[in-house]
Design an enzyme around this catalytic site. Structure first.
Site, short mmCIF file in Angstrom:
data_model
loop_
_atom_site.label_atom_id
_atom_site.label_comp_id
_atom_site.label_asym_id
_atom_site.label_seq_id
_atom_site.Cartn_x
_atom_site.Cartn_y
_atom_site.Cartn_z
N CYS A 37 39.86 30.64 44.05
CA CYS A 37 40.54 31.26 43.15
C CYS A 37 41.61 32.48 43.57
O CYS A 37 42.39 32.27 44.37
CB CYS A 37 39.70 31.97 41.94
N ARG A 49 46.28 30.71 30.22
CA ARG A 49 44.96 30.90 31.01
C ARG A 49 44.35 29.70 31.22
O ARG A 49 44.06 28.89 30.20
CB ARG A 49 44.04 32.00 30.49
N HIS A 99 35.33 27.34 40.68
CA HIS A 99 33.87 28.11 40.81
C HIS A 99 32.73 27.06 40.41
O HIS A 99 32.94 26.04 40.62
CB HIS A 99 34.03 29.02 39.66
#
Length: 239
Positions: A92, A125, A189
């Site tokens: 990320c 997002r 993640h």
């Protein structure tokens, strides 16, 4: 190799959404094969050792990401590790700062130029499950993870996408992550390596200098159950 030294970079700045789990997964899978492991957590006020065998860096918010990039540029050790062919896994925010530039705190920042890519802000997002078909040359099969980021990453000619997206956003809705040499960046993640044991073994094989097929097999019943459940959840959601 007598001892595998794995560096977890800047846990005081970049360590969100369970990314430290990647260090735990690598250490477990190495020790299960009889490889001694020395995990090293290097804070942002410490010099990065140049003698490690693998380097990991996680995700974080805009402010810590900008600070981390500045300190990594000043230190220089991660760039030298990439040049020496050491395996690097970046997640990320850590992935974004490996490129030429990234966007944080309302402006662009200089990256490390380890990977041929740049990142900026996306229209929305990206939050939720991400999956994709990995680059066939890597031999790691379909990928699965969790993403939570506002960036979009644009790949240059000197890198390959880690995967083609089948669910989620990743870089841009079409590709996810990037790799070149022994450097891999991803938005996954989860932690990513808990969901993708073959990716963990690829990194281990690079670190010890063998083909992944030469690593003794492990019982991956539970990781495979997790993968099956996550892929099934995506399939059900898409019906």
């Amino acid at each position: 190799m007598s001892t595998l030294r794995i560096v977890w970079l800047y846990p005081d700045l970049l360590s969100t959404y369970g990314d430290r789990g990647n260090l735990l997964v690598l250490a477990h899978r190495a020790r299960a094969r009889g490889i001694d492991v020395e995990p090293m957590q290097i804070r942002s006020d410490q010099h990065i050792p140049h003698t490690a065998d693998m380097y990991l860096i996680g995700g974080g918010e805009d402010g810590p990401q900008a600070v981390a990039a500045d300190r990594l540029l000043q230190d220089g050790a991660l760039s030298r590790a990439a040049e020496a062919g050491k395996p690097i896994l970046a997640i990320c925010a850590g992935y974004q700062l490996l490129g030429s530039s990234f966007y944080a705190n309302g402006r662009a920042y200089e990256g490390l130029n380890i990977l041929d890519l740049r990142s900026d802000r996306g229209p929305s997002r990206a939050v939720g499950e991400i999956a994709g078909e990995s680059h066939p040359q890597l031999g790691i099969g379909p990928i699965t993870g969790f993403e939570n980021h506002g960036g979009r990453t644009h790949l240059g000619e000197a890198v390959q996408p880690l995967a083609r997206v089948t669910a989620g956003v990743g870089n841009d809705g079409a590709t996810e992550g990037a790799w070149a040499g022994h450097v891999i960046g991803t938005y996954m993640h989860g932690p990513g390596l808990a969901r993708n044991p073959r990716l963990a073994d690829l990194l281990l094989a690079w670190a010890v200098g063998v083909d992944p097929s030469q690593l003794p097999p492990l019982d991956d019943t539970w990781p495979e159950r997790l993968r099956f459940e996550r892929f099934q959840a995506l399939q059900t959601a898409g019906q």
